[in-house]
Design a protein around this motif. Structure first.
Motif, PDB file in Angstrom:
ATOM      1  N   UNK A  34      39.984  31.947  31.705  1.00 37.84           N
ATOM      2  CA  UNK A  34      40.683  32.018  33.187  1.00 37.84           C
ATOM      3  C   UNK A  34      39.074  32.335  34.172  1.00 37.84           C
ATOM      4  N   UNK A  35      38.620  31.225  34.812  1.00 33.02           N
ATOM      5  CA  UNK A  35      37.543  32.067  35.257  1.00 33.02           C
ATOM      6  C   UNK A  35      37.866  32.591  36.624  1.00 33.02           C
ATOM      7  N   UNK A  36      36.812  33.812  36.904  1.00 35.72           N
ATOM      8  CA  UNK A  36      36.668  34.228  38.026  1.00 35.72           C
ATOM      9  C   UNK A  36      36.687  33.806  39.175  1.00 35.72           C
ATOM     10  N   UNK A  37      37.924  34.152  40.221  1.00 36.56           N
ATOM     11  CA  UNK A  37      38.154  33.923  41.705  1.00 36.56           C
ATOM     12  C   UNK A  37      37.011  34.506  41.881  1.00 36.56           C
ATOM     13  N   UNK A  38      35.708  33.895  42.626  1.00 38.03           N
ATOM     14  CA  UNK A  38      35.133  34.507  43.733  1.00 38.03           C
ATOM     15  C   UNK A  38      35.321  34.495  45.656  1.00 38.03           C
ATOM     16  N   UNK A  39      36.288  34.976  46.219  1.00 31.90           N
ATOM     17  CA  UNK A  39      36.428  34.540  47.575  1.00 31.90           C
ATOM     18  C   UNK A  39      35.721  35.425  48.254  1.00 31.90           C
ATOM     19  N   UNK A  40      35.735  35.173  49.556  1.00 34.17           N
ATOM     20  CA  UNK A  40      34.587  36.166  50.657  1.00 34.17           C
ATOM     21  C   UNK A  40      35.775  35.849  51.654  1.00 34.17           C
ATOM     22  N   UNK A  41      37.263  35.646  51.927  1.00 35.07           N
ATOM     23  CA  UNK A  41      37.957  35.234  52.839  1.00 35.07           C
ATOM     24  C   UNK A  41      39.176  36.387  53.005  1.00 35.07           C
ATOM     25  N   UNK A  42      39.899  36.296  53.760  1.00 36.05           N
ATOM     26  CA  UNK A  42      41.094  37.008  53.735  1.00 36.05           C
ATOM     27  C   UNK A  42      42.629  36.499  52.999  1.00 36.05           C
ATOM     28  N   UNK A  43      42.787  37.356  52.783  1.00 37.49           N
ATOM     29  CA  UNK A  43      44.502  37.360  51.589  1.00 37.49           C
ATOM     30  C   UNK A  43      45.439  37.624  51.902  1.00 37.49           C
ATOM     31  N   UNK A  44      46.352  37.434  51.901  1.00 38.47           N
ATOM     32  CA  UNK A  44      47.478  38.430  52.620  1.00 38.47           C
ATOM     33  C   UNK A  44      48.223  39.001  51.222  1.00 38.47           C
ATOM     34  N   UNK A  45      48.113  40.365  51.751  1.00 40.18           N
ATOM     35  CA  UNK A  45      48.601  41.368  50.477  1.00 40.18           C
ATOM     36  C   UNK A  45      50.032  41.078  50.304  1.00 40.18           C
ATOM     37  N   UNK A 111      48.931  33.353  42.926  1.00 40.87           N
ATOM     38  CA  UNK A 111      49.323  35.330  42.982  1.00 40.87           C
ATOM     39  C   UNK A 111      48.085  35.667  42.365  1.00 40.87           C
ATOM     40  N   UNK A 112      47.452  36.458  42.807  1.00 37.54           N
ATOM     41  CA  UNK A 112      45.774  37.644  42.256  1.00 37.54           C
ATOM     42  C   UNK A 112      45.828  38.831  42.173  1.00 37.54           C
ATOM     43  N   UNK A 113      44.767  39.555  41.642  1.00 40.83           N
ATOM     44  CA  UNK A 113      45.613  40.656  41.461  1.00 40.83           C
ATOM     45  C   UNK A 113      43.689  41.437  41.056  1.00 40.83           C
ATOM     46  N   UNK A 114      43.027  42.030  41.327  1.00 42.60           N
ATOM     47  CA  UNK A 114      41.266  41.927  41.525  1.00 42.60           C
ATOM     48  C   UNK A 114      41.192  43.030  40.196  1.00 42.60           C
ATOM     49  N   UNK A 115      39.642  42.456  39.538  1.00 40.00           N
ATOM     50  CA  UNK A 115      39.535  43.492  37.850  1.00 40.00           C
ATOM     51  C   UNK A 115      38.004  43.939  38.650  1.00 40.00           C
ATOM     52  N   UNK A 116      38.433  45.157  38.594  1.00 37.89           N
ATOM     53  CA  UNK A 116      36.991  45.770  38.810  1.00 37.89           C
ATOM     54  C   UNK A 116      36.177  46.686  37.839  1.00 37.89           C
ATOM     55  N   UNK A 117      35.323  46.446  37.007  1.00 39.64           N
ATOM     56  CA  UNK A 117      34.854  47.349  35.812  1.00 39.64           C
ATOM     57  C   UNK A 117      35.748  47.276  34.556  1.00 39.64           C
ATOM     58  N   UNK A 118      36.253  45.987  34.719  1.00 38.90           N
ATOM     59  CA  UNK A 118      36.542  45.525  33.416  1.00 38.90           C
ATOM     60  C   UNK A 118      37.869  45.803  33.494  1.00 38.90           C
ATOM     61  N   UNK A 137      29.721  39.968  31.959  1.00 38.48           N
ATOM     62  CA  UNK A 137      28.137  40.124  33.176  1.00 38.48           C
ATOM     63  C   UNK A 137      29.225  39.860  34.285  1.00 38.48           C
ATOM     64  N   UNK A 138      30.179  40.286  34.579  1.00 39.79           N
ATOM     65  CA  UNK A 138      30.844  40.760  35.882  1.00 39.79           C
ATOM     66  C   UNK A 138      31.635  41.611  36.061  1.00 39.79           C
ATOM     67  N   UNK A 139      31.536  42.156  36.807  1.00 36.78           N
ATOM     68  CA  UNK A 139      32.266  43.439  37.533  1.00 36.78           C
ATOM     69  C   UNK A 139      33.409  43.196  38.673  1.00 36.78           C
ATOM     70  N   UNK A 140      33.608  42.589  39.688  1.00 34.61           N
ATOM     71  CA  UNK A 140      34.383  42.460  40.372  1.00 34.61           C
ATOM     72  C   UNK A 140      34.683  41.387  40.829  1.00 34.61           C
ATOM     73  N   UNK A 141      36.065  40.684  40.605  1.00 33.77           N
ATOM     74  CA  UNK A 141      37.071  39.402  40.475  1.00 33.77           C
ATOM     75  C   UNK A 141      37.728  39.220  40.909  1.00 33.77           C
ATOM     76  N   UNK A 142      38.682  38.301  41.096  1.00 32.65           N
ATOM     77  CA  UNK A 142      40.277  37.826  40.910  1.00 32.65           C
ATOM     78  C   UNK A 142      40.345  36.973  39.870  1.00 32.65           C
ATOM     79  N   UNK A 143      41.515  37.732  39.294  1.00 34.08           N
ATOM     80  CA  UNK A 143      42.650  36.427  38.239  1.00 34.08           C
ATOM     81  C   UNK A 143      43.401  36.611  38.792  1.00 34.08           C
ATOM     82  N   UNK A 144      44.144  34.874  38.385  1.00 34.03           N
ATOM     83  CA  UNK A 144      45.449  34.822  38.826  1.00 34.03           C
ATOM     84  C   UNK A 144      46.270  35.698  37.948  1.00 34.03           C
TER      85      UNK A 144
END
Length: 379
Positions: A34-45, A111-118, A137-144
């Motif tokens: 699953x490819x990391x989703x990298x966004x710099x915009x606001x997302x509804x919580x 529907x996304x969830x954040x992954x940080x430090x695996x 190689x990726x430490x901070x990203x979002x996945x569905x």
């Protein structure tokens, strides 16, 4: 609203050069993940107490939703989405079930969830080893969120292994690799191999997946199985699991379409293809379930070149497409009728065990499902 300040880059289905360069895992192949989703915009919580209908309306408008606070919030939102879609698709027919799953897949992957430090950043979340193994190689990203669920289930299967009744070994399927959950077709193949009296120098296993057919070939005395797969994860996973074992000398694998690099003629070709025709463009995970218009014609054309004069082709198939009214065409029957290359040597079938009473899907058609073993020889 929550702002996730991650570099703008890859979105679902996309790939950056940096990601592609770093996708190597013990092989030259690029892992399918699953490819990391990298966004710099606001997302509804979405947290406890968030209005459900407003959230579903946002999903219908193709807006991302971020799960926060607790892992269970994601489960709750998925449940509400399921209930909404069940009213829209009552699941009375097999085709309607496909439409339901297609829409659920599209909306739930917003529907996304954040992954940080695996690790997942929400509370009471499962630990998933794939987050470190597939994203070194990726430490901070979002996945569905559904992809996270899939990674979690896949980690359990990979870690604990899956028992396959007809072989001596557990299989430890790598992420994104097909493995059997019903075994009637494997029982047919196992019984056929018990009675097989031909030479056992080599065989080609087309679409090796988690390696079950090749393991059966080795069990029944074949000196060598040459396996292929279009899914890089199948090759990566088998190389990892067989490394340093006797199986690595018995089973050779290659990443490629149908026969890959294996050009030499052999006495046996085995193929457990997808059992349903595709109704949409396929991604790599779908390719284990649905076949496109080219698959069978390409297979039979190439199989003829690689089969020794007295050799056999064994195909494991099902009447699933016919009994669910997805198609009236049977690709193996079509080849025998019109192909001019092969004739039928043996045909075996076995009824499929009834669906579990716990299943939530309407699977009345399972009472007439049969798995098939087709043995073909050259004309």
């Amino acid at each position: 609203m929550s702002e996730i300040n991650i570099d703008i880059g890859t979105s679902i289905g996309g790939r950056s050069l940096a990601v592609m360069k770093n996708e190597m895992i013990n092989t030259d192949l690029k892992v399918n993940r699953p490819e990391p989703i990298k966004l710099g915009v606001e997302i509804e919580s979405f947290i406890r107490g968030t209005d459900i209908q407003e959230t579903i309306d946002a999903l219908l408008a193709a807006e991302y939703i971020l799960i926060e606070e607790f892992y269970s919030n994601g489960l709750a939102l998925l449940y509400e989405l399921l209930m909404y879609l069940k009213k829209k698709h009552p699941n009375e027919s097999f085709q309607e079930q496909r439409e339901f799953r297609s829409e659920y897949r599209k909306l739930s992957n917003l529907i996304l969830i954040q992954v940080k430090e695996h690790k997942l950043t929400v509370k009471k979340a499962p630990w998933i080893g794939w987050l470190e193994k597939l994203y070194p190689e990726t430490n901070d990203f979002l996945l569905p969120f559904p992809q996270i669920q899939g990674l979690n289930s896949a980690w359990q299967w990979y870690s604990n292994g899956v028992i396959i009744p007809v072989i001596r070994n557990k299989v430890h399927p790598y992420y994104g690799v097909y493995f059997p959950t019903h075994f009637e077709h494997l029982q047919l193949f196992d019984n056929w191999l018990k009675r097989y009296e031909g030479p056992k120098k080599s065989a080609i296993d087309v679409g090796i997946g988690s390696g079950v057919l090749s393991l059966l070939l080795v069990k029944h005395g074949f000196q060598k199985s040459f396996g292929t797969d279009v899914n890089p994860n199948a090759i990566i996973g088998l190389k990892e699991s067989m490394e340093g074992t006797k199986l690595s000398r018995k089973i050779e694998i290659d990443y490629g379409y149908l026969f890959g690099k294996w050009e030499k003629q052999t006495e046996l070709i085995v193929f457990n293809p997808p059992w349903l025709p595709a109704s949409h463009d396929l991604d790599r995970l779908d390719e284990a379930i649905y076949y496109n218009d080219k698959l069978f014609p390409d297979f039979f054309e190439e199989a003829k070149k690689r089969l020794l004069p007295e050799g056999r082709i064994v195909l494991l198939f099902s009447n699933l497409g016919q009994i669910t009214n997805v198609t009236k065409e049977h690709p193996i029957e079509k080849e025998l009728l019109n192909g001019g290359r092969f004739e039928l040597d043996k045909y075996l079938k076995k009824s499929v065990k009834a669906a579990s009473e716990k299943t939530k899907r309407n699977q009345h058609w399972r009472s007439t499902e049969e798995v098939e073993l087709w043995v073909l020889k050259l004309k």
